[in-house]
Design a protein around this motif. Sequence first.
Motif, short mmCIF file in Angstrom:
data_model
loop_
_atom_site.label_atom_id
_atom_site.label_comp_id
_atom_site.label_asym_id
_atom_site.label_seq_id
_atom_site.Cartn_x
_atom_site.Cartn_y
_atom_site.Cartn_z
N ILE A 112 0.84 -1.21 0.00
CA ILE A 112 0.00 0.00 0.00
C ILE A 112 0.87 1.25 0.00
N ILE A 113 1.90 1.28 0.88
CA ILE A 113 2.76 2.46 1.02
C ILE A 113 3.67 2.62 -0.21
N TYR A 114 4.27 1.50 -0.65
CA TYR A 114 5.23 1.56 -1.76
C TYR A 114 4.58 1.30 -3.12
N LYS A 115 3.27 1.04 -3.11
CA LYS A 115 2.50 0.83 -4.33
C LYS A 115 3.11 -0.29 -5.20
N ARG A 116 3.39 -1.42 -4.55
CA ARG A 116 3.87 -2.59 -5.28
C ARG A 116 2.86 -3.73 -5.18
N LYS A 117 3.03 -4.73 -6.02
CA LYS A 117 2.12 -5.87 -6.01
C LYS A 117 2.35 -6.73 -4.77
N ILE A 118 1.27 -7.37 -4.32
CA ILE A 118 1.38 -8.30 -3.19
C ILE A 118 2.08 -9.56 -3.67
N ILE A 119 3.08 -10.02 -2.91
CA ILE A 119 3.83 -11.22 -3.27
C ILE A 119 3.06 -12.44 -2.77
N PRO A 120 2.74 -13.40 -3.66
CA PRO A 120 1.91 -14.56 -3.28
C PRO A 120 2.42 -15.34 -2.07
N TYR A 121 3.74 -15.59 -2.00
CA TYR A 121 4.24 -16.40 -0.88
C TYR A 121 4.06 -15.69 0.47
N GLU A 122 4.00 -14.34 0.44
CA GLU A 122 3.77 -13.59 1.68
C GLU A 122 2.35 -13.85 2.21
N ILE A 123 1.40 -14.03 1.31
CA ILE A 123 0.04 -14.34 1.72
C ILE A 123 -0.01 -15.74 2.37
N ILE A 124 0.72 -16.68 1.75
CA ILE A 124 0.79 -18.04 2.31
C ILE A 124 1.43 -18.00 3.70
N PHE A 125 2.54 -17.26 3.81
CA PHE A 125 3.21 -17.12 5.10
C PHE A 125 2.28 -16.47 6.12
N GLY A 126 1.50 -15.50 5.66
CA GLY A 126 0.55 -14.82 6.55
C GLY A 126 -0.48 -15.78 7.11
N ILE A 127 -0.96 -16.67 6.26
CA ILE A 127 -1.95 -17.68 6.71
C ILE A 127 -1.32 -18.61 7.75
N ILE A 128 -0.05 -19.01 7.50
CA ILE A 128 0.65 -19.89 8.45
C ILE A 128 0.86 -19.17 9.78
N VAL A 129 1.18 -17.88 9.73
CA VAL A 129 1.34 -17.08 10.95
C VAL A 129 0.04 -17.05 11.74
N ILE A 130 -1.08 -16.87 11.05
CA ILE A 130 -2.40 -16.86 11.71
C ILE A 130 -2.65 -18.20 12.40
N ILE A 131 -2.26 -19.30 11.75
CA ILE A 131 -2.41 -20.63 12.36
C ILE A 131 -1.58 -20.72 13.64
N GLY A 132 -0.33 -20.21 13.56
CA GLY A 132 0.54 -20.21 14.74
C GLY A 132 -0.05 -19.41 15.89
N VAL A 133 -0.59 -18.24 15.57
CA VAL A 133 -1.22 -17.38 16.59
C VAL A 133 -2.45 -18.08 17.17
#
Length: 301
Positions: A112-133
């Motif tokens: 959002i700040i740097y106006k770049r595309k979302i990296i797919p693997y970051e979304i996957i990592f985000g889901i795994i982080v949510i599972i950990g939490v």
Amino acid sequence: MQNDKFKNYLHLHLLVFIAGFTAILGELISIEAVSLVWFRMLMATILMGLYIVFSKINIRVTKQTLLKFAIAGVIIALHWITFFGSIKAANISIALSMFSTGAFFASIIEPIIYKRKIIPYEIIFGIIVIIGVFIITQSEIHYLYGIILGIVSAFLSSLFSVLNGKFLQTHTATVISFYEFIWGVIFITLFIGVMNSGVPENFFSLSISDFSYLFILASICTAYAFIASVHVMKHISPYTVVLTYNLEPIYGIILALIIFPEKEQMSTSFYVGAFIVIGVVLMNGIIKNINKMKNKKLMAN
């Protein structure tokens, strides 16, 4: 030359250790989180101000820039208040584990700040982080308030880190930090004044131990750490620095287990969840570093 590089790596790990020790000081200091952060930012502002005077650093900025620093200063103050609040409401292990979720928030905020595309693997990592939490929350539900404060702190940390990344394109870290700390102190002062209809009578009544720990927090863990990290980044790549700083929760949790064994002993499920969250953060940093190296090689060719 090789010896100097080794010294800089040792210096970097010392800084990460200091960052982990910040949480220990948060547990040792008896005053509540809002007062703690006010004293930390005030002391750090004075120390950085002295450094600026003796180093003859130019701190002139535009009014528009000053406003941006003010917003960032409020965000930093709120980040520290919620971080230390998480320690007070739960413990160091919870606060640092939740702090690790900041990488997930950064993957959302940066595009959002740097106006770049979302990296797919970051979304996957985000889901795994949510599972950990989720695993941590299920096993330590009695620390729910501390967990929530820790997650809010992680979000605010990611937000001001991304903002500071933009500021560093045009200003030095010393100037940025100095103004942000000033505004942080002003914000907390106004907050305390409004919430308490003035400063409480016992606000400045600090014990010798609290004052000593606060001074260490403000001088070594804040003013020195901020300035030294800039020095280290001149000799070591920013990606290595960021990756190494991801070890902060590990250092902090190990220290906490040694210093506060009774309070910091957690369930097996907690450590499974924490391992998932911290492991993903480290993996994210490693992949980013590899990709940057590949891009540099391609540009060189």
